[in-house]
Design a protein around this motif. Structure first.
Motif, short mmCIF file in Angstrom:
data_model
loop_
_atom_site.label_atom_id
_atom_site.label_comp_id
_atom_site.label_asym_id
_atom_site.label_seq_id
_atom_site.Cartn_x
_atom_site.Cartn_y
_atom_site.Cartn_z
N LEU A 26 0.77 -1.29 -0.09
CA LEU A 26 -0.01 0.01 -0.01
C LEU A 26 0.82 1.22 0.05
O LEU A 26 0.61 2.25 -0.72
N TYR A 27 1.84 1.25 0.75
CA TYR A 27 2.88 2.51 0.59
C TYR A 27 3.68 2.53 -0.65
O TYR A 27 3.65 3.70 -0.94
N CYS A 28 3.83 1.40 -1.19
CA CYS A 28 4.43 1.63 -2.63
C CYS A 28 3.53 2.07 -3.64
O CYS A 28 3.50 2.92 -4.61
N VAL A 33 1.42 6.70 -6.75
CA VAL A 33 0.42 8.08 -6.76
C VAL A 33 1.13 9.23 -6.72
O VAL A 33 0.87 10.35 -7.45
N LEU A 34 2.17 9.51 -5.81
CA LEU A 34 2.88 10.78 -5.73
C LEU A 34 3.72 10.96 -6.66
O LEU A 34 3.75 12.14 -7.36
N VAL A 39 4.39 13.81 -12.13
CA VAL A 39 4.44 13.78 -13.78
C VAL A 39 3.11 14.73 -14.21
O VAL A 39 3.31 15.22 -15.18
N GLY A 40 2.22 14.68 -13.49
CA GLY A 40 0.86 15.21 -13.81
C GLY A 40 1.27 16.91 -13.79
O GLY A 40 0.85 17.73 -14.66
N GLY A 41 2.06 17.12 -12.77
CA GLY A 41 2.34 18.66 -12.64
C GLY A 41 3.36 19.21 -13.73
O GLY A 41 2.97 20.11 -14.33
N ILE A 42 4.09 18.44 -14.28
CA ILE A 42 5.09 18.50 -15.26
C ILE A 42 3.91 18.70 -16.44
O ILE A 42 4.24 19.50 -17.41
N THR A 43 3.20 17.80 -16.79
CA THR A 43 2.41 17.75 -17.90
C THR A 43 1.72 19.08 -17.93
O THR A 43 1.66 19.62 -19.25
N GLN A 332 3.86 21.09 -5.40
CA GLN A 332 2.41 20.21 -5.54
C GLN A 332 2.89 18.87 -4.71
O GLN A 332 1.90 18.48 -3.86
N VAL A 333 3.93 18.22 -4.77
CA VAL A 333 4.06 17.12 -4.27
C VAL A 333 4.30 17.19 -2.63
O VAL A 333 3.86 16.41 -2.11
N THR A 334 4.82 18.38 -2.35
CA THR A 334 5.02 18.64 -0.74
C THR A 334 3.57 18.74 -0.23
O THR A 334 3.16 18.46 0.81
N ALA A 335 2.50 19.31 -0.89
CA ALA A 335 1.16 19.42 -0.50
C ALA A 335 0.65 18.00 -0.16
O ALA A 335 -0.10 17.73 0.73
N PHE A 336 0.86 16.98 -1.01
CA PHE A 336 0.35 15.63 -0.89
C PHE A 336 1.10 14.97 0.17
O PHE A 336 0.61 14.50 0.95
#
Length: 355
Positions: A26-28, A33-34, A39-43, A332-336
């Motif tokens: 589950l952690y993997c 997802v992270l 990648v979604g942010g870069i996109t 964005q990643v840090t928010a997650f």
């Protein structure tokens, strides 16, 4: 020799942690997802999100392999407003540079589906979890599939009239990803073999719930900033231009549209929620220091404080440097990560004794 045998006997008497592989799995998935969020942010920041104009859940896993395949994808992109208004200068070779980011983003989504479904079946056969746990885990798989459908719903908003995706649909897509990420972390954390022993008061529980809500609302506000490119409006801090409250925040009619469609108002709201989170966090730290300190389950709170201060500094730096891709994605990643840390804190509190 006898002492070694005794130690071995004691060690062997401990119950096996059969849920450890499930937690690791589950952690993997949460980590995947992270990565997909990054990648979604870069996109989005590279303007690549509309480069694939069709949704093929199965055959879409295969990228263009021939010149004819590339030409077909390129022709599809030429039909949408983004190409006609913003990118009409692009050749097929230029198009490839944006296509690959969107393809990687969708490919990761498919891989997450496989990475969830296959171990799920294996663990079910091994009876590592009961049907009571299998139900919520299956719901997570459905939520992941819904995330893919939301992604296409978001993309489709930019294929006919807009030159980018709707900020409303972007916010829905990012919110669903955040909910999935939090659920994965929460379920994994709840499977730890030993429950926390620190007593938790109701005021501490609800105080942390309030913090989670504030961070989640801030994530949604950030999605509107991203969807409207509102971060480019004012690249000064602490003032917006020459004032703390900038002009033009109520220029749209009806007024509620300013909250979601006025770039000045959207950026102002995002800033103000950040200030509110910092002030509230300071209050929670003061409250907890008087209530017994930061031992046991409350070790999460100073960690959250460090993460939030880092996130604020990252947000300000991203703004002042006029939204460089690397910093914007890190923000964005840090928010997650903040959401994941807060939900881990809440999960430990839920498992602890209540007073």
């Amino acid at each position: 020799m006898a002492s070694i045998d005794t130690t071995t006997s004691i060690s062997n008497s401990k119950p096996a942690d059969r849920m450890r592989p499930v937690r690791t799995w589950l952690y993997c998935i949460a980590l995947l997802v992270l990565i997909m969020v990054a990648v979604g942010g870069i996109t989005r920041l590279t303007g690549s999100g509309l480069s694939i104009t069709s949704w093929k859940p199965i055959s879409g896993i295969i990228p263009p392999l021939t010149d004819a395949d590339w030409q077909a994808e390129y022709e599809g992109y030429r039909q949408i407003p983004q190409f006609q208004v913003n990118n009409h200068w692009m050749s097929v070779e230029d198009f490839k540079s944006i296509f690959w980011w969107e393809w990687i983003h969708r490919f990761l989504g498919r891989m997450i589906g496989f990475a969830f479904a296959i171990p799920f079946v294996v663990f079910l056969v091994q009876k590592r979890f009961s049907w009571n746990l299998a139900g919520p885990l299956a719901a997570l798989f459905v939520l992941g599939g819904l995330q893919g459908a939301l992604g296409w719903w978001m993309v489709s908003s930019g294929l006919s009239e807009l030159t980018s995706v709707s900020q409303y649909r972007l916010a829905a897509h990012l919110s669903a990803a955040a909910l999935l990420f939090m659920a994965l972390v929460s379920v994994a954390r709840s499977l730890e073999p030993e429950a926390p022993k620190t007593p938790v008061r109701s005021v501490e529980w609800w105080g942390t719930v309030a913090l989670l809500v504030l961070i989640f609302v801030q994530l949604i506000a950030g999605a509107f900033v991203a969807g409207l490119d509102a971060g480019f409006g004012y690249n000064t801090w602490p003032l917006m231009g020459d004032s703390f409250v900038p002009p033009g925040m109520a220029s749209l009619d009806p007024f509620w549209k300013n909250i979601f469609e006025n770039t000045t108002t959207v950026q102002f709201i995002h800033r103000c929620i950040a200030y509110l989170i910092v002030i509230y966090l300071g209050f929670r730290l003061w409250q907890q220091s008087r209530a017994g300190g930061f031992g046991g389950v409350h070790q999460w709170l100073p960690r959250l404080a460090g993460l939030i201060l880092f996130q604020v500094a990252l947000g300000i730096t991203t703004l002042l440097m006029v939204i460089p891709i690397e910093l914007a994605v890190a923000h964005q990643v840090t928010a997650f990560i903040l959401l994941g840390t807060t939900i881990a804190y809440l999960t430990d509190m839920r498992r602890a004794p209540r007073v």
